[in-house]
Design an enzyme around this catalytic site. Sequence first.
Site, mmCIF file in Angstrom:
data_model
loop_
_atom_site.group_PDB
_atom_site.id
_atom_site.type_symbol
_atom_site.label_atom_id
_atom_site.label_comp_id
_atom_site.label_asym_id
_atom_site.label_seq_id
_atom_site.Cartn_x
_atom_site.Cartn_y
_atom_site.Cartn_z
ATOM 1 N N HIS A 62 0.843 -1.206 0.000
ATOM 2 C CA HIS A 62 0.000 0.000 0.000
ATOM 3 C C HIS A 62 0.876 1.253 0.000
ATOM 4 O O HIS A 62 0.633 2.200 -0.746
ATOM 5 C CB HIS A 62 -0.867 0.065 1.269
ATOM 6 C CG HIS A 62 -1.930 -0.977 1.383
ATOM 7 N ND1 HIS A 62 -2.092 -1.739 2.513
ATOM 8 C CD2 HIS A 62 -2.900 -1.359 0.526
ATOM 9 C CE1 HIS A 62 -3.130 -2.553 2.356
ATOM 10 N NE2 HIS A 62 -3.629 -2.347 1.145
ATOM 11 N N LYS B 185 -17.750 -6.755 7.235
ATOM 12 C CA LYS B 185 -16.481 -7.474 7.256
ATOM 13 C C LYS B 185 -15.836 -7.349 8.639
ATOM 14 O O LYS B 185 -15.709 -6.242 9.160
ATOM 15 C CB LYS B 185 -15.582 -6.822 6.187
ATOM 16 C CG LYS B 185 -14.473 -7.703 5.663
ATOM 17 C CD LYS B 185 -13.892 -7.043 4.410
ATOM 18 C CE LYS B 185 -12.467 -7.401 4.162
ATOM 19 N NZ LYS B 185 -11.910 -6.687 3.007
#
Length: 164
Positions: A17, A41
């Site tokens: 990332h 989630k």
Amino acid sequence: MRRAVCPGSFDPVTLGHLDILGRASTIYDEVVVAVLINKKKSSLYTVEERMDLLREVTASYGNIKVDSFYGLLVDYCRTEEIPVIVKGLRAISDFDYELQMAQMNHGLAGVETMFMTTNPLYSFLSSSLVKEIATYGGDVSGLVPPLVHASLVERMAANRAANA
Ligand code: PNS
């Protein structure tokens, strides 16, 4: 001012990332890292914790802002007046889904998606794998920023103590 958003779960932020965020920050005047608030989630870190880690590891870039969003990414882009989404592509396996989302986001709101090829050093890397390896005591120090590594070690020890 050219602005772009890098959306994701970032649970937690990895070196993959960070590579994309850093490279995007040299192309755009401002990069907004937008953490998805996903009630469906389950996650290791809360959204606030993920944002704090992101803020710390991106502070040195100077033009990266950290935010969160709920709902459609295109609605966030519209509200924040951000015309471009930047995504990292690790492998061909990412492509189908990313292409579908990019085309849908463009169709929905005219938001463009720019794909950046991941540094091959990180083409195998994902937050899910990092969490799995860390859960079983594997070494993830080469996969995440040092601050995230320290946090993972602490979090896993706390989880083990809670489950003992
Ligand atoms: O890090 P992730 O979990 O792979 O990131 C996925 C993310 C957050 C980029 C994607 O799920 C997303 O944009 N979600 C927001 C909801 C949305 O806009 N859905 C329609 C996509 S066409």
